[in-house]
Design a protein around this motif. Structure first.
Motif, PDB file in Angstrom:
ATOM      1  N   LYS A 162       8.584   7.144  -6.475  1.00 48.67           N
ATOM      2  CA  LYS A 162       8.666   7.538  -7.877  1.00 48.67           C
ATOM      3  C   LYS A 162       9.261   8.935  -7.945  1.00 48.67           C
ATOM      4  CE  LYS A 162       5.845   7.760 -12.019  1.00 48.67           C
ATOM      5  NZ  LYS A 162       4.496   7.643 -12.572  1.00 48.67           N
ATOM      6  N   ILE A 163      10.315   9.082  -8.734  1.00 47.91           N
ATOM      7  CA  ILE A 163      10.939  10.376  -8.965  1.00 47.91           C
ATOM      8  C   ILE A 163      10.783  10.659 -10.455  1.00 47.91           C
ATOM      9  CG2 ILE A 163      13.055  11.724  -8.832  1.00 47.91           C
ATOM     10  CD1 ILE A 163      13.987   9.718  -6.646  1.00 47.91           C
ATOM     11  N   LYS A 164       9.891  11.596 -10.746  1.00 46.09           N
ATOM     12  CA  LYS A 164       9.496  11.902 -12.124  1.00 46.09           C
ATOM     13  C   LYS A 164       9.004  10.624 -12.788  1.00 46.09           C
ATOM     14  CE  LYS A 164      12.183  16.045 -12.445  1.00 46.09           C
ATOM     15  NZ  LYS A 164      13.111  16.852 -13.166  1.00 46.09           N
ATOM     16  N   THR A 165       9.783  10.034 -13.697  1.00 43.01           N
ATOM     17  CA  THR A 165       9.300   8.846 -14.403  1.00 43.01           C
ATOM     18  C   THR A 165      10.002   7.557 -13.973  1.00 43.01           C
ATOM     19  OG1 THR A 165      10.877   9.219 -16.195  1.00 43.01           O
ATOM     20  CG2 THR A 165       8.666  10.166 -16.453  1.00 43.01           C
ATOM     21  N   ARG A 166      10.942   7.664 -13.047  1.00 46.26           N
ATOM     22  CA  ARG A 166      11.640   6.432 -12.638  1.00 46.26           C
ATOM     23  C   ARG A 166      11.269   6.037 -11.211  1.00 46.26           C
ATOM     24  NH1 ARG A 166      16.562   7.077  -9.744  1.00 46.26           N
ATOM     25  NH2 ARG A 166      16.920   9.258  -9.313  1.00 46.26           N
ATOM     26  N   ARG A 167      11.393   4.772 -10.956  1.00 40.99           N
ATOM     27  CA  ARG A 167      11.100   4.231  -9.633  1.00 40.99           C
ATOM     28  C   ARG A 167      12.412   3.922  -8.924  1.00 40.99           C
ATOM     29  NH1 ARG A 167       5.860   3.544  -9.332  1.00 40.99           N
ATOM     30  NH2 ARG A 167       4.641   3.113 -11.154  1.00 40.99           N
ATOM     31  N   LYS A 168      12.397   4.149  -7.604  1.00 38.53           N
ATOM     32  CA  LYS A 168      13.598   3.942  -6.815  1.00 38.53           C
ATOM     33  C   LYS A 168      13.198   3.311  -5.486  1.00 38.53           C
ATOM     34  CE  LYS A 168      17.495   6.416  -4.820  1.00 38.53           C
ATOM     35  NZ  LYS A 168      18.206   7.669  -4.712  1.00 38.53           N
ATOM     36  N   THR A 169      14.019   2.392  -5.015  1.00 34.26           N
ATOM     37  CA  THR A 169      13.774   1.774  -3.722  1.00 34.26           C
ATOM     38  C   THR A 169      14.617   2.472  -2.672  1.00 34.26           C
ATOM     39  OG1 THR A 169      13.296  -0.361  -4.758  1.00 34.26           O
ATOM     40  CG2 THR A 169      13.882  -0.390  -2.432  1.00 34.26           C
ATOM     41  N   ILE A 170      13.963   2.825  -1.559  1.00 33.67           N
ATOM     42  CA  ILE A 170      14.628   3.491  -0.436  1.00 33.67           C
ATOM     43  C   ILE A 170      14.474   2.599   0.793  1.00 33.67           C
ATOM     44  CG2 ILE A 170      14.575   5.507   1.096  1.00 33.67           C
ATOM     45  CD1 ILE A 170      15.357   6.409  -1.588  1.00 33.67           C
ATOM     46  N   VAL A 171      15.562   2.443   1.534  1.00 32.26           N
ATOM     47  CA  VAL A 171      15.518   1.708   2.791  1.00 32.26           C
ATOM     48  C   VAL A 171      15.703   2.729   3.918  1.00 32.26           C
ATOM     49  CG1 VAL A 171      16.615  -0.060   4.207  1.00 32.26           C
ATOM     50  CG2 VAL A 171      16.407  -0.403   1.730  1.00 32.26           C
ATOM     51  N   VAL A 172      14.757   2.732   4.866  1.00 28.31           N
ATOM     52  CA  VAL A 172      14.781   3.689   5.966  1.00 28.31           C
ATOM     53  C   VAL A 172      14.886   2.899   7.276  1.00 28.31           C
ATOM     54  CG1 VAL A 172      13.558   5.583   7.104  1.00 28.31           C
ATOM     55  CG2 VAL A 172      13.291   5.237   4.639  1.00 28.31           C
ATOM     56  N   GLU A 173      15.879   3.246   8.082  1.00 28.16           N
ATOM     57  CA  GLU A 173      15.991   2.622   9.399  1.00 28.16           C
ATOM     58  C   GLU A 173      14.815   3.061  10.254  1.00 28.16           C
ATOM     59  OE1 GLU A 173      19.954   2.530  11.363  1.00 28.16           O
ATOM     60  OE2 GLU A 173      20.524   3.736   9.594  1.00 28.16           O
ATOM     61  N   ARG A 174      14.200   2.128  10.950  1.00 21.34           N
ATOM     62  CA  ARG A 174      13.010   2.449  11.744  1.00 21.34           C
ATOM     63  C   ARG A 174      13.310   3.456  12.854  1.00 21.34           C
ATOM     64  NH1 ARG A 174       8.998  -2.676  11.936  1.00 21.34           N
ATOM     65  NH2 ARG A 174       7.807  -1.304  13.271  1.00 21.34           N
ATOM     66  N   LYS A 175      14.518   3.424  13.402  1.00 24.00           N
ATOM     67  CA  LYS A 175      14.852   4.368  14.468  1.00 24.00           C
ATOM     68  C   LYS A 175      14.949   5.805  13.943  1.00 24.00           C
ATOM     69  CE  LYS A 175      19.804   3.535  14.179  1.00 24.00           C
ATOM     70  NZ  LYS A 175      20.941   2.925  14.827  1.00 24.00           N
ATOM     71  N   LYS A 176      15.030   5.975  12.625  1.00 22.94           N
ATOM     72  CA  LYS A 176      15.092   7.317  12.030  1.00 22.94           C
ATOM     73  C   LYS A 176      13.716   7.839  11.600  1.00 22.94           C
ATOM     74  CE  LYS A 176      19.826   6.917  10.390  1.00 22.94           C
ATOM     75  NZ  LYS A 176      20.717   6.942   9.234  1.00 22.94           N
ATOM     76  N   ILE A 177      12.666   7.026  11.793  1.00 26.27           N
ATOM     77  CA  ILE A 177      11.320   7.406  11.352  1.00 26.27           C
ATOM     78  C   ILE A 177      10.603   8.177  12.453  1.00 26.27           C
ATOM     79  CG2 ILE A 177       9.062   6.553  10.642  1.00 26.27           C
ATOM     80  CD1 ILE A 177      10.511   4.180   9.321  1.00 26.27           C
ATOM     81  N   ALA A 178      10.197   9.395  12.126  1.00 21.66           N
ATOM     82  CA  ALA A 178       9.417  10.218  13.052  1.00 21.66           C
ATOM     83  C   ALA A 178       7.935   9.904  12.896  1.00 21.66           C
ATOM     84  CB  ALA A 178       9.679  11.703  12.795  1.00 21.66           C
ATOM     85  N   VAL A 179       7.476   9.759  11.649  1.00 21.75           N
ATOM     86  CA  VAL A 179       6.069   9.489  11.342  1.00 21.75           C
ATOM     87  C   VAL A 179       6.024   8.479  10.208  1.00 21.75           C
ATOM     88  CG1 VAL A 179       3.919  10.470  10.441  1.00 21.75           C
ATOM     89  CG2 VAL A 179       5.352  11.836  11.973  1.00 21.75           C
ATOM     90  N   ILE A 180       5.159   7.491  10.361  1.00 22.51           N
ATOM     91  CA  ILE A 180       4.884   6.565   9.251  1.00 22.51           C
ATOM     92  C   ILE A 180       3.398   6.255   9.298  1.00 22.51           C
ATOM     93  CG2 ILE A 180       5.584   4.551  10.618  1.00 22.51           C
ATOM     94  CD1 ILE A 180       6.514   3.308   7.876  1.00 22.51           C
ATOM     95  N   ARG A 181       2.731   6.450   8.166  1.00 22.85           N
ATOM     96  CA  ARG A 181       1.285   6.254   8.104  1.00 22.85           C
ATOM     97  C   ARG A 181       0.867   5.892   6.695  1.00 22.85           C
ATOM     98  NH1 ARG A 181      -0.372  10.612   5.325  1.00 22.85           N
ATOM     99  NH2 ARG A 181       0.594  12.635   5.683  1.00 22.85           N
TER     100      ARG A 181
ATOM    101  N   ARG B 189       0.833  -1.206   0.000  1.00 25.00           N
ATOM    102  CA  ARG B 189       0.000   0.000   0.000  1.00 25.00           C
ATOM    103  C   ARG B 189       0.865   1.253   0.000  1.00 25.00           C
ATOM    104  NH1 ARG B 189      -4.863  -0.468   3.974  1.00 25.00           N
ATOM    105  NH2 ARG B 189      -5.464   1.383   2.814  1.00 25.00           N
ATOM    106  N   TYR B 190       0.244   2.366  -0.337  1.00 22.77           N
ATOM    107  CA  TYR B 190       0.904   3.660  -0.428  1.00 22.77           C
ATOM    108  C   TYR B 190       1.050   4.242   0.970  1.00 22.77           C
ATOM    109  CZ  TYR B 190       2.114   8.007  -2.880  1.00 22.77           C
ATOM    110  OH  TYR B 190       2.769   9.108  -3.378  1.00 22.77           O
ATOM    111  N   ILE B 191       2.269   4.668   1.337  1.00 24.66           N
ATOM    112  CA  ILE B 191       2.522   5.186   2.674  1.00 24.66           C
ATOM    113  C   ILE B 191       3.319   6.489   2.623  1.00 24.66           C
ATOM    114  CG2 ILE B 191       2.456   2.896   3.743  1.00 24.66           C
ATOM    115  CD1 ILE B 191       5.559   3.102   3.980  1.00 24.66           C
ATOM    116  N   TYR B 192       3.321   7.172   3.746  1.00 20.75           N
ATOM    117  CA  TYR B 192       4.078   8.411   3.934  1.00 20.75           C
ATOM    118  C   TYR B 192       5.042   8.185   5.086  1.00 20.75           C
ATOM    119  CZ  TYR B 192       4.971  13.104   5.847  1.00 20.75           C
ATOM    120  OH  TYR B 192       5.562  14.239   6.350  1.00 20.75           O
ATOM    121  N   ILE B 193       6.285   8.628   4.902  1.00 24.36           N
ATOM    122  CA  ILE B 193       7.295   8.544   5.949  1.00 24.36           C
ATOM    123  C   ILE B 193       7.948   9.909   6.101  1.00 24.36           C
ATOM    124  CG2 ILE B 193       9.536   7.585   6.634  1.00 24.36           C
ATOM    125  CD1 ILE B 193       8.842   5.045   5.138  1.00 24.36           C
TER     126      ILE B 193
END
Length: 166
Positions: free
Chosen positions: A132-151, A99-103
């Motif tokens: 998605k950045i313009k027309t390309r897709r990119k995978t990002i890995v975010v450490e959970r301890k660095k997440i302030a908000v995830i929804r 699903r689509y999320i915000y971090i």
């Protein structure tokens, strides 16, 4: 989690189970001069409605008044967590896969602190999303301890499936 929210969760869970609803979250916080006890519930089978929230509020208020686990005066609010609900528990992440999320992060990752994309995977240490950045897709890995908000988030760029419109 605070002692008050843990206690309220323990009190609320049987009431919510009896009504075949799901306890999503409990918050106890001060806003201005007032304290608020917020209990978020959902119906796993259909959208939750105001009557279900009112019923939970009535039953929970009755038990809280008897047990009186909170010293301060507070306002009890029972509501739906909404379409952009936070991801806090293991089950929230499991339901959000694909699903689509915000971090929002505490510190920039590649000079960016806010990301929206699709949840690809997660574990105790990190979250992987496809952005998605313009027309390309990119995978990002975010450490959970660095997440302030995830929804959860709403993807306004997604095109509706016109085949489902009648």
């Amino acid at each position: 989690m605070s002692k008050i929210t843990e206690t309220v969760e323990q009190i609320a869970q049987p009431i919510i189970d009896e009504l075949n609803l799901e306890l999503v979250d409990v918050e106890f916080l001060k806003e201005g001069r007032n304290w608020f006890l917020r209990v978020y519930v959902d119906n796993p089978e259909a959208p939750i409605d105001i009557d279900q929230c009112a019923l939970v509020s009535e039953k929970l208020s009755e038990v809280l008044d008897k047990q009186d686990p909170i010293e301060q005066n507070y306002f009890l609010e029972v509501s739906s967590p909404g379409a952009e609900r936070p991801l806090k528990k293991e089950k929230d992440f499991a339901k959000a896969l694909g699903r689509y999320i915000y971090i929002k992060t505490y510190e920039p990752i590649e000079n960016v602190k806010e990301f929206e994309g699709y949840l690809i995977s997660y574990n105790d240490e990190e979250v992987e999303i496809e952005i998605k950045i313009k027309t390309r897709r990119k995978t990002i890995v975010v450490e959970r301890k660095k997440i302030a908000v995830i929804r959860l988030a709403i993807d306004f760029s997604a095109k509706p499936d016109l085949r489902t419109w009648e």
